[in-house]
Design a protein around this motif. Structure first.
Motif, PDB file in Angstrom:
ATOM      1  N   ILE A 202      38.123  53.855   3.993  1.00 32.56           N
ATOM      2  CA  ILE A 202      36.889  53.319   3.418  1.00 32.56           C
ATOM      3  C   ILE A 202      36.849  51.860   3.857  1.00 32.56           C
ATOM      4  O   ILE A 202      37.655  51.047   3.398  1.00 32.56           O
ATOM      5  CB  ILE A 202      36.888  53.419   1.889  1.00 32.56           C
ATOM      6  CG1 ILE A 202      36.959  54.877   1.447  1.00 32.56           C
ATOM      7  CG2 ILE A 202      35.652  52.748   1.323  1.00 32.56           C
ATOM      8  CD1 ILE A 202      37.012  55.051  -0.061  1.00 32.56           C
ATOM      9  N   ALA A 203      35.943  51.539   4.745  1.00 33.21           N
ATOM     10  CA  ALA A 203      35.928  50.211   5.360  1.00 33.21           C
ATOM     11  C   ALA A 203      34.574  49.552   5.148  1.00 33.21           C
ATOM     12  O   ALA A 203      33.551  50.100   5.547  1.00 33.21           O
ATOM     13  CB  ALA A 203      36.247  50.326   6.850  1.00 33.21           C
ATOM     14  N   PHE A 204      34.593  48.381   4.520  1.00 30.11           N
ATOM     15  CA  PHE A 204      33.363  47.697   4.130  1.00 30.11           C
ATOM     16  C   PHE A 204      33.202  46.354   4.827  1.00 30.11           C
ATOM     17  O   PHE A 204      34.144  45.563   4.901  1.00 30.11           O
ATOM     18  CB  PHE A 204      33.350  47.426   2.621  1.00 30.11           C
ATOM     19  CG  PHE A 204      33.437  48.650   1.768  1.00 30.11           C
ATOM     20  CD1 PHE A 204      32.393  49.560   1.713  1.00 30.11           C
ATOM     21  CD2 PHE A 204      34.566  48.892   0.998  1.00 30.11           C
ATOM     22  CE1 PHE A 204      32.460  50.685   0.914  1.00 30.11           C
ATOM     23  CE2 PHE A 204      34.638  50.019   0.186  1.00 30.11           C
ATOM     24  CZ  PHE A 204      33.591  50.924   0.152  1.00 30.11           C
ATOM     25  N   GLY A 205      32.003  46.072   5.275  1.00 32.34           N
ATOM     26  CA  GLY A 205      31.641  44.719   5.660  1.00 32.34           C
ATOM     27  C   GLY A 205      31.272  43.945   4.406  1.00 32.34           C
ATOM     28  O   GLY A 205      30.619  44.492   3.510  1.00 32.34           O
ATOM     29  N   ILE A 206      31.699  42.691   4.316  1.00 37.20           N
ATOM     30  CA  ILE A 206      31.462  41.892   3.111  1.00 37.20           C
ATOM     31  C   ILE A 206      30.945  40.514   3.487  1.00 37.20           C
ATOM     32  O   ILE A 206      31.054  40.077   4.632  1.00 37.20           O
ATOM     33  CB  ILE A 206      32.745  41.758   2.258  1.00 37.20           C
ATOM     34  CG1 ILE A 206      33.889  41.139   3.072  1.00 37.20           C
ATOM     35  CG2 ILE A 206      33.152  43.108   1.688  1.00 37.20           C
ATOM     36  CD1 ILE A 206      35.169  40.904   2.270  1.00 37.20           C
ATOM     37  N   GLY A 207      30.384  39.792   2.507  1.00 34.82           N
ATOM     38  CA  GLY A 207      29.866  38.451   2.715  1.00 34.82           C
ATOM     39  C   GLY A 207      30.938  37.399   2.517  1.00 34.82           C
ATOM     40  O   GLY A 207      32.057  37.689   2.076  1.00 34.82           O
ATOM     41  N   THR A 208      30.592  36.137   2.821  1.00 40.84           N
ATOM     42  CA  THR A 208      31.562  35.048   2.785  1.00 40.84           C
ATOM     43  C   THR A 208      32.169  34.845   1.400  1.00 40.84           C
ATOM     44  O   THR A 208      33.384  34.642   1.265  1.00 40.84           O
ATOM     45  CB  THR A 208      30.910  33.739   3.264  1.00 40.84           C
ATOM     46  OG1 THR A 208      30.523  33.901   4.631  1.00 40.84           O
ATOM     47  CG2 THR A 208      31.871  32.571   3.158  1.00 40.84           C
ATOM     48  N   SER A 209      31.355  34.911   0.349  1.00 41.36           N
ATOM     49  CA  SER A 209      31.901  34.735  -1.004  1.00 41.36           C
ATOM     50  C   SER A 209      32.865  35.865  -1.346  1.00 41.36           C
ATOM     51  O   SER A 209      33.874  35.652  -2.034  1.00 41.36           O
ATOM     52  CB  SER A 209      30.776  34.653  -2.036  1.00 41.36           C
ATOM     53  OG  SER A 209      30.000  35.837  -2.029  1.00 41.36           O
ATOM     54  N   GLN A 210      32.567  37.064  -0.846  1.00 37.06           N
ATOM     55  CA  GLN A 210      33.478  38.190  -1.070  1.00 37.06           C
ATOM     56  C   GLN A 210      34.770  38.024  -0.273  1.00 37.06           C
ATOM     57  O   GLN A 210      35.835  38.451  -0.713  1.00 37.06           O
ATOM     58  CB  GLN A 210      32.796  39.509  -0.705  1.00 37.06           C
ATOM     59  CG  GLN A 210      31.693  39.925  -1.672  1.00 37.06           C
ATOM     60  CD  GLN A 210      30.999  41.189  -1.211  1.00 37.06           C
ATOM     61  OE1 GLN A 210      30.449  41.249  -0.106  1.00 37.06           O
ATOM     62  NE2 GLN A 210      30.994  42.215  -2.044  1.00 37.06           N
ATOM     63  N   VAL A 211      34.680  37.396   0.911  1.00 37.06           N
ATOM     64  CA  VAL A 211      35.888  37.109   1.690  1.00 37.06           C
ATOM     65  C   VAL A 211      36.824  36.234   0.855  1.00 37.06           C
ATOM     66  O   VAL A 211      38.038  36.479   0.776  1.00 37.06           O
ATOM     67  CB  VAL A 211      35.543  36.413   3.026  1.00 37.06           C
ATOM     68  CG1 VAL A 211      36.816  35.922   3.731  1.00 37.06           C
ATOM     69  CG2 VAL A 211      34.764  37.353   3.945  1.00 37.06           C
ATOM     70  N   ALA A 212      36.266  35.210   0.213  1.00 36.01           N
ATOM     71  CA  ALA A 212      37.069  34.343  -0.655  1.00 36.01           C
ATOM     72  C   ALA A 212      37.665  35.139  -1.808  1.00 36.01           C
ATOM     73  O   ALA A 212      38.835  34.936  -2.194  1.00 36.01           O
ATOM     74  CB  ALA A 212      36.210  33.191  -1.182  1.00 36.01           C
ATOM     75  N   TYR A 213      36.882  36.049  -2.370  1.00 35.92           N
ATOM     76  CA  TYR A 213      37.335  36.875  -3.497  1.00 35.92           C
ATOM     77  C   TYR A 213      38.515  37.747  -3.078  1.00 35.92           C
ATOM     78  O   TYR A 213      39.519  37.866  -3.799  1.00 35.92           O
ATOM     79  CB  TYR A 213      36.177  37.733  -3.983  1.00 35.92           C
ATOM     80  CG  TYR A 213      36.401  38.415  -5.314  1.00 35.92           C
ATOM     81  CD1 TYR A 213      36.092  37.766  -6.504  1.00 35.92           C
ATOM     82  CD2 TYR A 213      36.910  39.706  -5.373  1.00 35.92           C
ATOM     83  CE1 TYR A 213      36.289  38.392  -7.735  1.00 35.92           C
ATOM     84  CE2 TYR A 213      37.115  40.340  -6.593  1.00 35.92           C
ATOM     85  CZ  TYR A 213      36.807  39.677  -7.773  1.00 35.92           C
ATOM     86  OH  TYR A 213      37.008  40.297  -8.976  1.00 35.92           O
ATOM     87  N   VAL A 214      38.408  38.379  -1.893  1.00 36.78           N
ATOM     88  CA  VAL A 214      39.500  39.238  -1.418  1.00 36.78           C
ATOM     89  C   VAL A 214      40.729  38.399  -1.087  1.00 36.78           C
ATOM     90  O   VAL A 214      41.861  38.786  -1.398  1.00 36.78           O
ATOM     91  CB  VAL A 214      39.060  40.077  -0.206  1.00 36.78           C
ATOM     92  CG1 VAL A 214      40.231  40.902   0.325  1.00 36.78           C
ATOM     93  CG2 VAL A 214      37.910  41.000  -0.574  1.00 36.78           C
ATOM     94  N   LEU A 215      40.529  37.242  -0.444  1.00 34.30           N
ATOM     95  CA  LEU A 215      41.669  36.383  -0.131  1.00 34.30           C
ATOM     96  C   LEU A 215      42.459  36.023  -1.387  1.00 34.30           C
ATOM     97  O   LEU A 215      43.689  36.012  -1.374  1.00 34.30           O
ATOM     98  CB  LEU A 215      41.192  35.101   0.560  1.00 34.30           C
ATOM     99  CG  LEU A 215      40.724  35.215   2.012  1.00 34.30           C
ATOM    100  CD1 LEU A 215      40.096  33.904   2.476  1.00 34.30           C
ATOM    101  CD2 LEU A 215      41.869  35.613   2.942  1.00 34.30           C
TER     102      LEU A 215
END
Length: 472
Positions: free
Chosen positions: A142-155
């Motif tokens: 299951i592979a999702f493209g995400i936005g910049t704020s979500q990148v910070a959230y995952v990091l």
């Protein structure tokens, strides 16, 4: 896990940490891929909050979008590109994240690097600040493209808050005709279901056609599932998947690989699996396909004419007319013979070694038409090295193509590879939006790498089957 569960729901449930008060599920992210464009702001958000990267061992970075594919000496001529490159170098060093930069032989487009390194494995959840992260679904992820704020959230948390989409099974049975490739299959599906048809769904691609595809062909299909509006797309893991991953650097080794392979195969949707929707297509109806408009759903088979405006639903007719005017095409005309100025083979959709082989088969013994600028851009340094080992670079160069270094190149055009003015480009990439290839007035025709090669040789859109050396 229930026999009635499809792969998507199995993997979703396995990665659900909990349900938030908002009703969203909090999913654990098994692999976070980052690149130089959507990560600088995310890392800055971490600094502002005094946060660390929670799982640097599950985070891998590469550089691809802004990378020049001709002259790669530093500093780059484009100062914004240089700033982005410097930022990801600094951020990865500071936060302990592995970076595959230009000095690393593993560097390449993020969606090429993950699979070829064995980072992408069945049953995973994968996130990346790039819309075409759906590529990795070819492995049963299951592979999702995400936005910049979500990148910070995952990091910072190694999780994502998401609502569970429904699952549509997209079946294609039968045999593809010679000259019809994975790119044609996904363009056909998007045309039939619409660019908004997948909204609210994950697509499971199934049936005889996908069963026979190589992993690289499956990646092409899943890559463009996002263009049909789907949240992601995937194909069930099988022996083809297992064989591809065996021996890859980040894949399990020895006995651990055998155990992993057994588990991977167990995730596949069974015969009793339930879906929210199912559509079935006949492979015999698919022919070499080319887009005529300004979204990937506006396409026709090479022997079809562009439909009349009146053939579209009334709510789409204004957009269709806009597309025709922008592209300087007419309703009911054939795409066969439409002149091109540029030919581009590359991108995360079609920059893999099999794509280059298919195109080289067509190109060998021919010359690029006068007045056509033609580029071949491998998806990674390893792909470039393999192509050069096989002599594909020489075939392209002898024909008049430019052979470039690995990068996204003339797909998003956040680098020096851009269309100029009203140029018409035959492209193996994934989007034909206005301005997508760097010129606000530039025009893009999406097609398979083999079709791009044929167009480059003839100087116009051409049925690839007219060439004697049509790849099987």
């Amino acid at each position: 896990m229930s026999d009635k569960q499809n792969l998507f729901n199995k993997v979703w449930d396995l990665h659900t940490v909990g349900t938030l008060p908002s009703g969203l599920d909090q999913l654990f992210v098994g692999l976070h891929l980052i690149h130089e464009v959507t990560s600088p702001q995310a890392f800055e958000m971490l600094r502002e909050r005094g946060l660390k990267v929670l799982a640097p061992e599950r985070t891998v970075a590469t550089v691809d979008h802004i990378v020049p594919t001709d002259v790669q000496s530093r500093p780059f001529n484009d100062m914004l590109a240089e700033q982005m490159m410097s930022a990801i170098e600094k951020n990865c060093q500071e936060f302990g994240v592995t970076l595959m930069d230009l000095k690393d032989s593993r560097q390449g487009i993020v969606h090429a690097v993950g699979p070829e390194q064995g980072l992408t494995q069945p049953g995973m959840t994968i996130a990346c600040g790039d819309s075409h992260t759906s590529t990795h679904g070819a492995f049963g992820t299951i592979a999702f493209g995400i936005g910049t704020s979500q990148v910070a959230y995952v990091l910072s948390t190694q999780t994502l808050a998401m609502s569970r989409p429904k699952v549509r099974r997209v079946v294609v049975n039968g045999e593809l005709a010679p000259g019809v490739f994975a790119k044609d299959v996904i363009l056909y599906i998007i045309r039939k279901l619409g660019v908004k048809g997948g909204i609210g769904y994950a697509y499971e691609f199934a049936g005889e056609v996908f069963d026979r595809m190589t992993m690289e062909e499956r990646m092409t299909v899943c890559n463009m599932s996002i263009e049909g509006g789907a949240r992601c797309g995937y194909i069930n893991p099988d022996q083809t998947t297992v064989d591809y991953l065996e021996g890859r650097p980040f894949a399990p080794q020895g006995e651990e690989f055998e155990k992993a392979a057994e588990w991977w195969l167990s995730l596949a949707s069974g015969e009793d699996a339930e879906f929210d929707d199912e559509v079935v297509f006949n492979a015999a109806e698919i022919e070499p396909t080319v887009t005529w408009g300004i979204n990937p759903g506006q396409s026709v088979g090479i022997n079809e004419n562009i439909p009349a405006v009146s053939a579209f639903p009334q709510e789409e007719q204004v957009g269709v007319q806009e597309a025709l005017e922008f592209m300087e095409l007419e309703a009911e005309q054939s795409m066969n013979g439409v002149k091109i100025d540029v030919a581009f083979i590359g991108s995360c959709t079609n920059g893999r070694i099999s794509d280059l082989r298919e195109a080289a088969t067509l190109v060998k013994g021919h010359k690029v038409a006068d007045g056509v600028k033609a580029l071949v851009v491998p998806g990674s340094q390893l792909i470039a090295k393999q192509a050069e080992k096989e002599g594909l670079d020489k075939i392209f160069i002898d024909a008049g193509f430019e052979w470039r270094e690995a990068g996204c190149s003339m797909c998003l055009a956040m680098n020096p590879d851009k269309l100029k003015g009203r140029e018409m480009c035959a492209s193996s990439s994934n989007r034909n939006f206005k301005g997508r290839q760097g010129s606000p007035t530039g025009r893009t025709l999406l097609m398979s790498p083999a079709m791009v090669a044929a167009a480059a040789i003839r100087g116009e859109v051409t049925d690839v089957r007219e060439f004697s050396a049509v790849p099987a």
